[in-house]
Design an enzyme around this catalytic site. Structure first.
Site, mmCIF file in Angstrom:
data_model
loop_
_atom_site.group_PDB
_atom_site.id
_atom_site.type_symbol
_atom_site.label_atom_id
_atom_site.label_comp_id
_atom_site.label_asym_id
_atom_site.label_seq_id
_atom_site.Cartn_x
_atom_site.Cartn_y
_atom_site.Cartn_z
ATOM 1 N N SER A 15 0.825 -1.203 -0.067
ATOM 2 C CA SER A 15 0.068 0.042 -0.177
ATOM 3 C C SER A 15 0.767 1.207 -0.015
ATOM 4 O O SER A 15 0.532 2.337 -0.516
ATOM 5 C CB SER A 15 -1.008 0.164 1.178
ATOM 6 O OG SER A 15 -0.520 0.266 2.314
ATOM 7 N N ASN A 16 2.151 1.242 0.422
ATOM 8 C CA ASN A 16 2.886 2.305 0.731
ATOM 9 C C ASN A 16 3.450 2.693 -0.742
ATOM 10 O O ASN A 16 3.522 3.731 -1.568
ATOM 11 C CB ASN A 16 4.241 2.263 1.325
ATOM 12 C CG ASN A 16 3.507 2.800 2.931
ATOM 13 O OD1 ASN A 16 3.497 3.969 3.176
ATOM 14 N ND2 ASN A 16 3.466 1.833 3.766
ATOM 15 N N LYS A 67 23.044 -14.930 2.839
ATOM 16 C CA LYS A 67 22.360 -13.517 2.906
ATOM 17 C C LYS A 67 23.144 -12.700 1.973
ATOM 18 O O LYS A 67 22.580 -11.824 1.169
ATOM 19 C CB LYS A 67 22.395 -12.873 4.186
ATOM 20 C CG LYS A 67 21.704 -11.457 4.353
ATOM 21 C CD LYS A 67 21.721 -11.547 6.028
ATOM 22 C CE LYS A 67 21.894 -9.821 6.245
ATOM 23 N NZ LYS A 67 20.527 -9.438 6.832
ATOM 24 N N MET A 92 10.466 -7.018 4.391
ATOM 25 C CA MET A 92 10.549 -7.565 5.770
ATOM 26 C C MET A 92 11.669 -8.459 6.148
ATOM 27 O O MET A 92 11.721 -9.413 6.434
ATOM 28 C CB MET A 92 9.165 -8.539 5.750
ATOM 29 C CG MET A 92 7.974 -7.613 5.978
ATOM 30 S SD MET A 92 8.391 -6.157 7.162
ATOM 31 C CE MET A 92 6.534 -5.810 7.623
ATOM 32 N N ARG A 93 12.926 -7.861 5.526
ATOM 33 C CA ARG A 93 14.251 -8.479 5.847
ATOM 34 C C ARG A 93 15.309 -7.228 6.189
ATOM 35 O O ARG A 93 15.162 -6.143 5.825
ATOM 36 C CB ARG A 93 14.744 -8.915 4.702
ATOM 37 C CG ARG A 93 14.212 -10.080 4.129
ATOM 38 C CD ARG A 93 14.782 -10.891 2.910
ATOM 39 N NE ARG A 93 13.795 -11.958 2.697
ATOM 40 C CZ ARG A 93 13.956 -13.071 3.169
ATOM 41 N NH1 ARG A 93 15.056 -13.313 4.039
ATOM 42 N NH2 ARG A 93 13.260 -14.166 2.643
ATOM 43 N N ASN A 109 13.285 4.393 4.831
ATOM 44 C CA ASN A 109 12.485 2.910 5.319
ATOM 45 C C ASN A 109 11.294 3.729 6.125
ATOM 46 O O ASN A 109 11.454 5.076 6.499
ATOM 47 C CB ASN A 109 13.133 2.278 6.370
ATOM 48 C CG ASN A 109 12.223 1.225 6.937
ATOM 49 O OD1 ASN A 109 11.612 0.511 6.081
ATOM 50 N ND2 ASN A 109 12.227 0.882 8.122
ATOM 51 N N HIS A 111 8.518 3.203 9.110
ATOM 52 C CA HIS A 111 8.182 2.292 10.167
ATOM 53 C C HIS A 111 6.811 2.585 11.145
ATOM 54 O O HIS A 111 6.874 4.114 11.342
ATOM 55 C CB HIS A 111 9.542 2.211 11.169
ATOM 56 C CG HIS A 111 9.254 1.199 12.236
ATOM 57 N ND1 HIS A 111 9.477 -0.068 12.211
ATOM 58 C CD2 HIS A 111 8.965 1.684 13.725
ATOM 59 C CE1 HIS A 111 9.169 -0.675 13.324
ATOM 60 N NE2 HIS A 111 8.815 0.527 14.104
HETATM 61 C C1 GAR Z 1 3.556 -0.548 6.627
HETATM 62 O O1 GAR Z 1 2.973 -0.411 7.975
HETATM 63 C C2 GAR Z 1 5.008 -0.253 7.115
HETATM 64 O O2 GAR Z 1 5.322 0.856 7.973
HETATM 65 C C3 GAR Z 1 5.647 -1.249 7.795
HETATM 66 O O3 GAR Z 1 4.919 -2.712 7.158
HETATM 67 C C4 GAR Z 1 3.768 -2.156 6.432
HETATM 68 C C5 GAR Z 1 4.113 -2.565 4.940
HETATM 69 O O4 GAR Z 1 2.400 -2.354 4.456
HETATM 70 N N1 GAR Z 1 7.052 -1.737 7.763
HETATM 71 C C6 GAR Z 1 7.696 -2.045 8.869
HETATM 72 O O5 GAR Z 1 6.987 -2.710 9.810
HETATM 73 C C7 GAR Z 1 9.170 -2.235 8.744
HETATM 74 N N2 GAR Z 1 9.655 -2.493 10.082
HETATM 75 P P1 GAR Z 1 2.441 -1.897 2.774
HETATM 76 O O6 GAR Z 1 3.096 -3.427 2.383
HETATM 77 O O7 GAR Z 1 0.899 -2.112 2.624
HETATM 78 O O8 GAR Z 1 3.030 -0.976 2.471
#
Ligand code: GAR
Length: 205
Positions: A15-16, A67, A92-93, A109, A111
């Site tokens: 979604s971002n 990695k 998510m890595r 990033n 958060h």
């Molecule tokens: C978002 O809420 C982002 O802030 C979080 O994952 C979600 C991704 O949503 N990121 C983290 O937690 C990173 N540590 P999206 O795939 O819909 O953008």
């Protein structure tokens, strides 16, 4: 003016990524998505750019012995598509130090907490469990720590008594979708200057 080329890394929903794409399409963000890379072939994020003449790549961790070689493959895709800014959008890595130094100062990033509170996984659940009255989201440059890099923008949202992890995550997400394109835009305009670990935002020229 040349548009800053983004290399977007996303593992899931995206979604971002969608918010960034929408801002570009609406000309609110003067940037270009060079490539979307996912470590997850089933990531809905990949589908969001279908039909937009935007390259996608899947780089799966399981296809690499370690990695380091996985991250080299990700870096190769970024370079292939001339990415200038690496945008982590629900990736998510945790990236290793070699990758981070290779793109030093050029990885962002987002958060879902007001860092330095609640780094790591399940930030919204951490906030609920702790009982804070305010949470929010943070856009930051990535350094070698876990969600410890220089902070670019933050915005707060209230935490309500009857909030669940889900309802709080939704409230934060609305703010994320505004904040991330804004921070990327500031980078693209050359307005983010690092002073120690502080990010100075200069005026629009
Ligand atoms: C978002 O809420 C982002 O802030 C979080 O994952 C979600 C991704 O949503 N990121 C983290 O937690 C990173 N540590 P999206 O795939 O819909 O953008």
């Amino acid at each position: 003016m040349n548009r800053t080329v983004l290399g977007i890394l996303a593992s899931g929903r995206g979604s971002n990524l969608q918010a960034i794409l929408d801002a570009i399409l609406a000309e609110r963000l003067k940037a270009k998505i060079g490539v979307v890379i996912s470590d997850n072939p089933a990531a809905p994020a990949l589908k969001r750019v279908k039909g937009f003449d935007i390259a996608t790549a899947v780089v799966e961790r399981q296809n690499y012995p370690d990695k380091h070689s996985f991250e080299q493959a990700v870096a190769a895709e970024l370079n292939l598509h001339h990415a200038e800014l690496v945008v982590l959008a629900g990736f998510m890595r945790i990236l290793g130090s070699e990758f981070i130094s290779r793109f030093s100062g050029r990885i962002m990033n987002i958060h879902p907490s007001l860092l330095p509170a609640f780094p790591g996984l399940d930030a919204q659940a951490q906030a609920i469990r702790y009982g804070v009255k305010v949470s929010g989201c943070t856009v930051h440059f990535v350094d070698e720590g876990m969600d410890t890099g220089p902070i670019i923008l933050q915005e707060a949202v209230p935490v309500l008594d009857d909030d669940t992890e889900h309802s709080l995550a939704e409230r934060i997400l609305h703010v994320e979708h505004v904040l991330y394109p804004r921070a990327i835009g500031m980078y693209a305009e050359g307005r983010l200057q690092l002073s120690g670990r502080k990010v100075i935002i200069t005026e629009k020229r």
